[in-house]
Design a protein around this motif. Structure first.
Motif, PDB file in Angstrom:
ATOM      1  N   TYR A 260       0.815  -1.216   0.000  1.00 38.41           N
ATOM      2  CA  TYR A 260       0.000   0.000   0.000  1.00 38.41           C
ATOM      3  C   TYR A 260       0.852   1.270   0.000  1.00 38.41           C
ATOM      4  N   MET A 261       2.163   1.135   0.236  1.00 37.41           N
ATOM      5  CA  MET A 261       3.077   2.271   0.129  1.00 37.41           C
ATOM      6  C   MET A 261       4.009   2.123  -1.075  1.00 37.41           C
ATOM      7  N   TYR A 262       3.571   1.339  -2.053  1.00 40.23           N
ATOM      8  CA  TYR A 262       4.396   1.084  -3.239  1.00 40.23           C
ATOM      9  C   TYR A 262       4.797   2.371  -3.947  1.00 40.23           C
ATOM     10  N   GLN A 263       3.854   3.271  -4.184  1.00 39.68           N
ATOM     11  CA  GLN A 263       4.178   4.489  -4.926  1.00 39.68           C
ATOM     12  C   GLN A 263       5.157   5.363  -4.138  1.00 39.68           C
ATOM     13  N   ASP A 264       4.985   5.427  -2.825  1.00 37.72           N
ATOM     14  CA  ASP A 264       5.949   6.174  -2.006  1.00 37.72           C
ATOM     15  C   ASP A 264       7.343   5.593  -2.154  1.00 37.72           C
ATOM     16  N   ASN A 265       7.439   4.269  -2.224  1.00 40.44           N
ATOM     17  CA  ASN A 265       8.745   3.630  -2.383  1.00 40.44           C
ATOM     18  C   ASN A 265       9.333   3.883  -3.757  1.00 40.44           C
ATOM     19  N   ILE A 266       8.490   3.942  -4.771  1.00 37.19           N
ATOM     20  CA  ILE A 266       8.986   4.266  -6.117  1.00 37.19           C
ATOM     21  C   ILE A 266       9.477   5.710  -6.161  1.00 37.19           C
ATOM     22  N   ASP A 267       8.734   6.614  -5.545  1.00 39.93           N
ATOM     23  CA  ASP A 267       9.172   8.014  -5.491  1.00 39.93           C
ATOM     24  C   ASP A 267      10.504   8.132  -4.757  1.00 39.93           C
TER      25      ASP A 267
ATOM     26  N   LYS B 182      12.745   5.735  -4.466  1.00 36.19           N
ATOM     27  CA  LYS B 182      13.748   5.134  -5.345  1.00 36.19           C
ATOM     28  C   LYS B 182      14.262   6.159  -6.353  1.00 36.19           C
ATOM     29  N   ASN B 183      13.357   6.897  -6.962  1.00 35.80           N
ATOM     30  CA  ASN B 183      13.762   7.893  -7.947  1.00 35.80           C
ATOM     31  C   ASN B 183      14.608   8.992  -7.306  1.00 35.80           C
ATOM     32  N   PHE B 184      14.220   9.402  -6.115  1.00 42.88           N
ATOM     33  CA  PHE B 184      14.974  10.426  -5.396  1.00 42.88           C
ATOM     34  C   PHE B 184      16.376   9.926  -5.050  1.00 42.88           C
ATOM     35  N   MET B 185      16.456   8.712  -4.489  1.00 34.27           N
ATOM     36  CA  MET B 185      17.743   8.167  -4.056  1.00 34.27           C
ATOM     37  C   MET B 185      18.660   7.882  -5.241  1.00 34.27           C
ATOM     38  N   THR B 186      18.088   7.426  -6.329  1.00 33.09           N
ATOM     39  CA  THR B 186      18.896   7.168  -7.520  1.00 33.09           C
ATOM     40  C   THR B 186      19.579   8.447  -7.989  1.00 33.09           C
ATOM     41  N   GLN B 187      18.855   9.550  -7.897  1.00 36.17           N
ATOM     42  CA  GLN B 187      19.430  10.837  -8.293  1.00 36.17           C
ATOM     43  C   GLN B 187      20.456  11.327  -7.281  1.00 36.17           C
TER      44      GLN B 187
ATOM     45  N   THR C 200      20.523   0.765  -4.325  1.00 35.93           N
ATOM     46  CA  THR C 200      19.931  -0.347  -5.064  1.00 35.93           C
ATOM     47  C   THR C 200      18.472  -0.497  -4.661  1.00 35.93           C
ATOM     48  N   PHE C 201      17.613  -0.745  -5.650  1.00 30.85           N
ATOM     49  CA  PHE C 201      16.195  -0.977  -5.371  1.00 30.85           C
ATOM     50  C   PHE C 201      15.771  -2.300  -5.981  1.00 30.85           C
ATOM     51  N   HIS C 202      14.989  -3.076  -5.199  1.00 33.47           N
ATOM     52  CA  HIS C 202      14.420  -4.317  -5.706  1.00 33.47           C
ATOM     53  C   HIS C 202      12.905  -4.248  -5.595  1.00 33.47           C
TER      54      HIS C 202
END
Length: 240
Positions: free
Chosen positions: A195-202, A204-209, A216-218
């Motif tokens: 239920y917090m999937y989108q927060d984790n994707i956001d 991930k994008n922030f941390m990647t930058q 690393t994201f899985h």
């Protein structure tokens, strides 16, 4: 394999708190150490109850320290100054009692859900203590967590801990991460039905930058549950 249940009075919290530790039986004087944090409504026995932590600790020869946090969100509040307790009292106490390494390269922190948030916050704020940080289904945006209809935590409980806007801002993970490259390795894992999937994707994008190749994201199959965390906890041990 030694399974150790500790109960002690903490000077920070003025009460008794517990910690469960798993120490491999290979008779080393100093073990690499994973500080493994539980989620909301959990305690120091959560990882032992739900996963094969003892087997993994033996297989990878890593000591695992699982402290009780109750529902303190790994954050300093007027009632429980938990973050300060963890960093300034718990870590020195455990190192004095058990054969765990104090070397930064040998210390890692991880957790799930609220514990994933705690691991990321404590780890990112203390690169002089932890070289690697991992989180399963972490709470990556505390405001979104508070307002999410699937959140199990009552809003008044949340507001007791994060009781003013500046405190919320200071404890948001994106505000803790800076442009500085700490040299830490960081990994997050999230189920595609969480239920917090989108927060984790956001996140991930922030941390990647911000962090680049040290992050690393899985994305895995699963939801926000022990089924997902049990299926993926060994991924963290392999990565460590």
């Amino acid at each position: 394999m030694a399974l150790i249940n500790l109960s002690y009075r903490t000077n920070f919290l003025h009460t008794y708190f517990k910690t469960t530790a798993v120490i491999p039986d290979t008779n080393k004087s100093s073990y690499q150490t994973l500080w493994l944090l539980h989620g909301y409504t959990g305690d120091d026995s959560a990882w032992i109850r739900h996963t094969n932590i003892e087997k993994l600790a033996r297989k990878y020869e890593i000591a695992v320290i699982m402290p009780e946090a109750r529902n303190a969100f790994y954050t300093d509040s007027d009632f429980i100054p938990y973050y300060s307790y963890f960093v300034d009292e718990l870590i020195p106490k455990i190192r004095a009692l058990l054969p765990v390494s104090a070397a930064v390269s040998d210390n890692y922190i991880a957790g799930s859900s609220m514990g994933g948030y705690g691991a990321l916050k404590i780890g990112l704020k203390n690169p002089d203590i932890f070289s690697k940080v991992a989180a399963l289904s972490p709470i990556t945006d505390i405001v979104h967590f508070r307002n999410n209809p699937e959140t199990p935590m009552a809003t008044n409980t949340f507001d007791t801990i994060f009781d003013y806007p500046d405190k919320i801002a200071k404890n948001q993970l994106v505000n803790i991460v800076s442009n500085k490259n700490y040299g830490q390795k960081i990994m997050t894992i999230c189920g595609n039905e969480d239920y917090m999937y989108q927060d984790n994707i956001d996140f991930k994008n922030f941390m990647t930058q911000k962090i680049g190749p040290n992050y690393t994201f899985h994305e895995v199959t699963g939801n926000h549950s022990w089924d997902t965390w049990t299926a993926n906890i060994e991924t963290i041990f392999k990565w460590l």
